[in-house]
Design an enzyme around this catalytic site. Structure first.
Site, PDB file in Angstrom:
ATOM      1  N   LEU A  20       0.819  -1.222   0.000  1.00  0.00           N
ATOM      2  CA  LEU A  20       0.000   0.000   0.000  1.00  0.00           C
ATOM      3  C   LEU A  20       0.853   1.272   0.000  1.00  0.00           C
ATOM      4  O   LEU A  20       0.640   2.196  -0.785  1.00  0.00           O
ATOM      5  CB  LEU A  20      -0.868  -0.043   1.257  1.00  0.00           C
ATOM      6  CG  LEU A  20      -2.158   0.719   1.251  1.00  0.00           C
ATOM      7  CD1 LEU A  20      -2.986   0.393   0.036  1.00  0.00           C
ATOM      8  CD2 LEU A  20      -2.936   0.404   2.523  1.00  0.00           C
ATOM      9  N   GLU A  40       9.706  -5.287  -4.363  1.00  0.00           N
ATOM     10  CA  GLU A  40       8.770  -5.979  -3.473  1.00  0.00           C
ATOM     11  C   GLU A  40       9.107  -7.464  -3.512  1.00  0.00           C
ATOM     12  O   GLU A  40       9.211  -8.046  -4.596  1.00  0.00           O
ATOM     13  CB  GLU A  40       7.331  -5.711  -3.949  1.00  0.00           C
ATOM     14  CG  GLU A  40       6.269  -6.651  -3.384  1.00  0.00           C
ATOM     15  CD  GLU A  40       6.193  -6.669  -1.863  1.00  0.00           C
ATOM     16  OE1 GLU A  40       6.081  -5.602  -1.259  1.00  0.00           O
ATOM     17  OE2 GLU A  40       6.263  -7.782  -1.286  1.00  0.00           O
ATOM     18  N   GLN A 120      -7.925  -3.789   0.461  1.00  0.00           N
ATOM     19  CA  GLN A 120      -6.535  -3.544   0.060  1.00  0.00           C
ATOM     20  C   GLN A 120      -6.177  -4.296  -1.231  1.00  0.00           C
ATOM     21  O   GLN A 120      -5.456  -3.767  -2.077  1.00  0.00           O
ATOM     22  CB  GLN A 120      -5.620  -3.991   1.204  1.00  0.00           C
ATOM     23  CG  GLN A 120      -4.183  -3.612   1.040  1.00  0.00           C
ATOM     24  CD  GLN A 120      -3.428  -3.605   2.361  1.00  0.00           C
ATOM     25  OE1 GLN A 120      -4.040  -3.612   3.431  1.00  0.00           O
ATOM     26  NE2 GLN A 120      -2.127  -3.578   2.311  1.00  0.00           N
ATOM     27  N   TYR A 225     -18.192  -4.316  14.746  1.00  0.00           N
ATOM     28  CA  TYR A 225     -17.453  -4.889  15.861  1.00  0.00           C
ATOM     29  C   TYR A 225     -18.329  -5.959  16.486  1.00  0.00           C
ATOM     30  O   TYR A 225     -19.569  -5.845  16.494  1.00  0.00           O
ATOM     31  CB  TYR A 225     -17.135  -3.817  16.905  1.00  0.00           C
ATOM     32  CG  TYR A 225     -15.982  -2.935  16.486  1.00  0.00           C
ATOM     33  CD1 TYR A 225     -14.685  -3.272  16.854  1.00  0.00           C
ATOM     34  CD2 TYR A 225     -16.178  -1.813  15.702  1.00  0.00           C
ATOM     35  CE1 TYR A 225     -13.615  -2.493  16.451  1.00  0.00           C
ATOM     36  CE2 TYR A 225     -15.124  -1.026  15.298  1.00  0.00           C
ATOM     37  CZ  TYR A 225     -13.839  -1.374  15.678  1.00  0.00           C
ATOM     38  OH  TYR A 225     -12.779  -0.617  15.278  1.00  0.00           O
ATOM     39  N   ASP A 323       3.767   1.290   7.857  1.00  0.00           N
ATOM     40  CA  ASP A 323       3.898   0.431   9.034  1.00  0.00           C
ATOM     41  C   ASP A 323       5.346   0.313   9.500  1.00  0.00           C
ATOM     42  O   ASP A 323       5.591  -0.031  10.657  1.00  0.00           O
ATOM     43  CB  ASP A 323       3.345  -0.976   8.740  1.00  0.00           C
ATOM     44  CG  ASP A 323       1.831  -1.044   8.907  1.00  0.00           C
ATOM     45  OD1 ASP A 323       1.192   0.028   8.930  1.00  0.00           O
ATOM     46  OD2 ASP A 323       1.292  -2.159   9.003  1.00  0.00           O
TER      47      ASP A 323
HETATM   48  C1  LIG Z   1      -7.397  -6.907   9.835  1.00  0.00           C
HETATM   49  C2  LIG Z   1      -6.768  -5.594   9.437  1.00  0.00           C
HETATM   50  C3  LIG Z   1      -7.586  -4.557   9.021  1.00  0.00           C
HETATM   51  C4  LIG Z   1      -7.019  -3.334   8.673  1.00  0.00           C
HETATM   52  N1  LIG Z   1      -7.848  -2.328   8.292  1.00  0.00           N
HETATM   53  C5  LIG Z   1      -7.317  -1.145   7.932  1.00  0.00           C
HETATM   54  C6  LIG Z   1      -8.156  -0.082   7.479  1.00  0.00           C
HETATM   55  O1  LIG Z   1      -9.379  -0.223   7.413  1.00  0.00           O
HETATM   56  N2  LIG Z   1      -7.572   1.087   7.098  1.00  0.00           N
HETATM   57  C7  LIG Z   1      -6.216   1.247   7.152  1.00  0.00           C
HETATM   58  O2  LIG Z   1      -5.734   2.337   6.784  1.00  0.00           O
HETATM   59  N3  LIG Z   1      -5.401   0.273   7.562  1.00  0.00           N
HETATM   60  C8  LIG Z   1      -5.909  -0.911   7.951  1.00  0.00           C
HETATM   61  N4  LIG Z   1      -5.087  -1.927   8.323  1.00  0.00           N
HETATM   62  C9  LIG Z   1      -3.632  -1.705   8.346  1.00  0.00           C
HETATM   63  C10 LIG Z   1      -3.022  -1.775   6.951  1.00  0.00           C
HETATM   64  O3  LIG Z   1      -3.283  -3.024   6.357  1.00  0.00           O
HETATM   65  C11 LIG Z   1      -1.528  -1.537   7.047  1.00  0.00           C
HETATM   66  O4  LIG Z   1      -1.294  -0.377   7.804  1.00  0.00           O
HETATM   67  C12 LIG Z   1      -0.920  -1.355   5.663  1.00  0.00           C
HETATM   68  O5  LIG Z   1      -0.986  -2.539   4.930  1.00  0.00           O
HETATM   69  C13 LIG Z   1       0.528  -0.912   5.781  1.00  0.00           C
HETATM   70  O6  LIG Z   1       1.058  -0.787   4.513  1.00  0.00           O
HETATM   71  P1  LIG Z   1       2.629  -0.820   4.293  1.00  0.00           P
HETATM   72  O7  LIG Z   1       2.809  -0.728   2.811  1.00  0.00           O
HETATM   73  O8  LIG Z   1       3.276   0.173   5.171  1.00  0.00           O
HETATM   74  O9  LIG Z   1       3.089  -2.226   4.845  1.00  0.00           O
HETATM   75  P2  LIG Z   1       2.724  -3.682   4.333  1.00  0.00           P
HETATM   76  O10 LIG Z   1       1.349  -3.723   3.788  1.00  0.00           O
HETATM   77  O11 LIG Z   1       3.068  -4.602   5.440  1.00  0.00           O
HETATM   78  O12 LIG Z   1       3.716  -3.904   3.134  1.00  0.00           O
HETATM   79  C14 LIG Z   1       5.104  -4.003   3.302  1.00  0.00           C
HETATM   80  C15 LIG Z   1       5.641  -4.701   2.075  1.00  0.00           C
HETATM   81  O13 LIG Z   1       7.059  -4.684   2.105  1.00  0.00           O
HETATM   82  C16 LIG Z   1       7.516  -5.908   1.585  1.00  0.00           C
HETATM   83  N5  LIG Z   1       8.877  -6.102   2.074  1.00  0.00           N
HETATM   84  C17 LIG Z   1       9.289  -6.231   3.363  1.00  0.00           C
HETATM   85  N6  LIG Z   1      10.608  -6.345   3.418  1.00  0.00           N
HETATM   86  C18 LIG Z   1      11.051  -6.299   2.145  1.00  0.00           C
HETATM   87  C19 LIG Z   1      12.344  -6.365   1.575  1.00  0.00           C
HETATM   88  N7  LIG Z   1      13.427  -6.500   2.320  1.00  0.00           N
HETATM   89  N8  LIG Z   1      12.452  -6.304   0.228  1.00  0.00           N
HETATM   90  C20 LIG Z   1      11.343  -6.168  -0.550  1.00  0.00           C
HETATM   91  N9  LIG Z   1      10.108  -6.094  -0.047  1.00  0.00           N
HETATM   92  C21 LIG Z   1       9.958  -6.144   1.288  1.00  0.00           C
HETATM   93  C22 LIG Z   1       6.524  -6.929   2.100  1.00  0.00           C
HETATM   94  O14 LIG Z   1       6.542  -8.090   1.311  1.00  0.00           O
HETATM   95  C23 LIG Z   1       5.219  -6.161   2.007  1.00  0.00           C
HETATM   96  O15 LIG Z   1       4.535  -6.380   0.803  1.00  0.00           O
HETATM   97  C24 LIG Z   1      -5.624  -3.163   8.706  1.00  0.00           C
HETATM   98  C25 LIG Z   1      -4.801  -4.216   9.103  1.00  0.00           C
HETATM   99  C26 LIG Z   1      -5.367  -5.422   9.465  1.00  0.00           C
HETATM  100  C27 LIG Z   1      -4.464  -6.540   9.891  1.00  0.00           C
END
Ligand SMILES: Cc1cc2nc3c(=O)[nH]c(=O)nc-3n(C[C@H](O)[C@H](O)[C@H](O)COP(=O)(O)OP(=O)(O)OC[C@H]3O[C@@H](n4cnc5c(N)ncnc54)[C@H](O)[C@@H]3O)c2cc1C
Length: 554
Positions: A20, A40, A120, A225, A323
């Site tokens: 994301l 990725e 997502q 919820y 995250d």
């Molecule tokens: C049940 C649930 C419901 C949620 N609902 C919501 C919501 O309604 N609204 C909202 O805003 N958020 C929600 N979230 C949170 C949201 O899903 C996360 O905050 C979001 O996915 C974070 O995005 P990100 O890209 O920072 O991290 P991630 O989605 O964790 O992506 C990180 C990526 O980095 C890649 N990666 C890691 N290390 C490496 C590396 N060394 N080399 C290459 N690639 C790598 C991984 O494979 C991964 O694809 C929810 C979470 C959960 C569990």
């Protein structure tokens, strides 16, 4: 045996992580014309729903890169556009609380767009397609396995997930959007602070063989919820009525005696540990509230609900986003939204520094601005977790609830890239109806009319600095354009209430807190950088000085 190391060309910005936040960063950087490579480790975009709730600010940002319509259409295929958030004993059971009967009540006053739900796994392909359309390079199946910084750049080692082939890439800057476990953050030794792990949770993805929608009766669907003696968690049930997921947070952590005491009959205090399909089925049926309801479990994911923020968002040429920088429980839907907004804050700064238009110190304002928002978000997500899911937790370290408008479009920045006026002070958040154009706040939404078409002030922002002058402030426009030319800064200038841009509801001056002769300078991210209440000092020299400060020139 791994293949020999291949040399790689240089790229201005390398993004580690293509989910994301990584995709959003690629998209925003490309919209500023920055060449970017995102790597990725997975083979493609998300395969399951996690994030679903898109907040107002996120939709505003997606609108600015031409994605509002497609995202709204896709969201409406999946969910009621005005669904609400409530708390029930079970879908078939009693309603315990109704947090939002309608997600979009009161929104039109503050924003040209809406809140919505979109899973997502449906959003990421849209982000990916647009990022690629704009020229981003995205490399899937590529793991960043090493990162070394020096004075001039960063060398990253990439390992192909398929054949193990290694290569290196040289970047001037790196964005670590590599998720909550963030290998990059660990490598940099950046610590986390906050409330730690709140629960070991699961998400049960399911299909139902009967339509569950009638169980909702007149309650708008969105998030439900579930609170009952067996479990605490939430449903997102899509509008087909027969598919969705149930996230189960509790029954908590066996280490917490208060939980064990509260639920003496619940043997699975840590719901993720040893979870089986049979156990998941029991939980799902209990949450639906119909014994024996015919449902099929499609997948079970385990994850931890955590509320923590990174101690620093920057280490030299590497920036944490999403995250990797802050991990929050899903309550309030903050995780993905905050990450997308991190990426947006960073993109214009990187673009201007790479172009040589801004001083490198502008990049440090990313940490100033986004870490304060990240810390606030961690606390507010924790507050919502405690109130909606885990009221047994101590309330001593729980912040009072900040309303959603203030959280979504009312957070404020305080950094060298913001110039407060005399006697003004900044706060971390404020209701959007109260900030009235104060520097550091998001520029307010005001309806304008251009050649008979309605638009929002927000539609003027996204790429360049924008000077908006009041109806008697015409002198500010040529002064700003001259200053922009002098510094090589792309800048647009509009007189609101002039011939080209009408102030449809005569609200502009009051919404922006200026007299008709005043002006505001809006940053490329749509936040107010500087404001002048009247016409005093309307000259290129004033604006040159202001821009130099906002761009952090030495
Ligand atoms: C049940 C649930 C419901 C949620 N609902 C919501 C919501 O309604 N609204 C909202 O805003 N958020 C929600 N979230 C949170 C949201 O899903 C996360 O905050 C979001 O996915 C974070 O995005 P990100 O890209 O920072 O991290 P991630 O989605 O964790 O992506 C990180 C990526 O980095 C890649 N990666 C890691 N290390 C490496 C590396 N060394 N080399 C290459 N690639 C790598 C991984 O494979 C991964 O694809 C929810 C979470 C959960 C569990």
């Amino acid at each position: 045996m791994p293949a020999a190391t291949r040399p790689e060309p240089e790229v201005p910005v390398l993004i580690v992580g293509g989910s994301l936040v990584g995709l959003s960063a690629a998209l925003f950087l490309r919209s500023h014309g920055v060449d970017v490579l995102a790597v990725e480790r997975h083979a493609g975009t998300a395969i399951r729903a996690r994030s679903g709730h898109l907040q107002l600010r996120t939709l505003e940002l997606l609108r600015s890169v031409g994605l509002e319509d497609v995202v709204r259409r896709k969201g409406e295929e999946q969910y009621d556009p005005n669904g609400g958030i409530n708390n029930v004993e079970s879908l078939a059971g009693r309603e315990i609380a109704n947090y939002f009967p309608d997600l979009n009540t009161g929104v039109a006053e503050f924003s040209p767009t809406v809140r919505l739900f979109i899973d997502q796994d449906k959003l990421e392909p849209i982000l990916r397609a647009r990022a690629e359309e704009l020229g981003a390079r995205l490399r899937y199946g590529s793991d960043c396995t090493g990162l070394v910084q020096d004075a001039d750049g960063v060398t990253a080692e990439l390992t192909d997930a398929g054949d193990g082939a290694q290569s290196t890439v040289r970047a001037q800057y790196v964005i670590a959007a590599d998720g909550n476990r963030s290998p990059v953050r660990h490598r940099l030794g950046i610590g986390m602070h906050g409330h730690g792990t709140l629960s070991n949770s699961i998400t049960i993805y399911f299909r139902s063989e009967i339509d569950l929608e009638p169980l909702l009766r007149d309650r708008n669907q969105g998030v439900h919820y579930v609170t009952n003696p067996l479990l605490r968690g939430f449903f997102r049930l899509n509008r087909s009525g027969n598919a969705g997921f149930l996230a189960v947070n509790l029954i908590g952590d066996t280490a917490r005696p208060e939980i064990v005491a509260a639920y003496p009959d619940a043997p699975w205090a840590n719901v993720a540990e040893g979870i089986t399909e049979q156990r998941a089925l029991e939980l799902l049926r209990a949450a639906i509230g119909i014994p024996g309801v015919p449902v099929v479990i499609e997948d079970i994911a385990t994850w931890q609900a955590v509320a923590e923020g990174a101690d620093r968002y920057q280490d030299g040429r590497v920036f944490l986003a999403g995250d990797a920088a802050h991990v929050v429980p899903p309550n309030g839907g903050y995780g993905g939204n905050t990450g997308i907004q991190d990426a947006h804050n960073l993109a214009w700064k990187l673009a201007l520094v790479l172009a040589g238009t801004a001083g490198p110190a502008l990049l440090q304002t990313y940490d100033d601005e986004r870490r304060a928002v990240g810390n606030l978000t961690v606390e507010q997500a924790y507050t919502r977790y405690v109130t909606r899911v885990a009221p047994y937790l101590s309330t001593q370290d729980v912040q009072p609830l900040v309303d959603d408008f203030s959280m979504e479009i009312g957070y404020c920045y305080n950094s060298p890239a913001v110039i407060l006026g005399p006697g003004e002070s900044s706060s971390v958040h404020e209701h959007p109806g109260a900030s009235r154009g104060r520097p550091g706040s998001r520029a307010p939404h005001v309806v304008l009319d251009r050649a008979g078409s309605r638009l929002s002030t927000l539609d003027l922002f996204g790429k360049n600095f924008v000077l908006l002058a009041g109806s008697a402030g015409a002198a500010w426009c040529p002064a700003a354009l001259a200053a922009g030319r002098q510094l090589g800064v792309e800048l647009d200038a509009w007189q609101v209430g002039g011939d080209d841009l009408r102030d449809a509801d005569d609200r502009f001056s009051s919404a922006y807190g200026i007299s008709p002769a005043g002006a505001v300078l809006v940053r490329p991210d749509g936040f107010i950088g500087w404001r002048v209440i009247d016409a005093a000092g309307a000259s290129p020299a004033t604006l040159v000085q202001v821009l130099r400060r906002l761009l952090c020139h030495a």
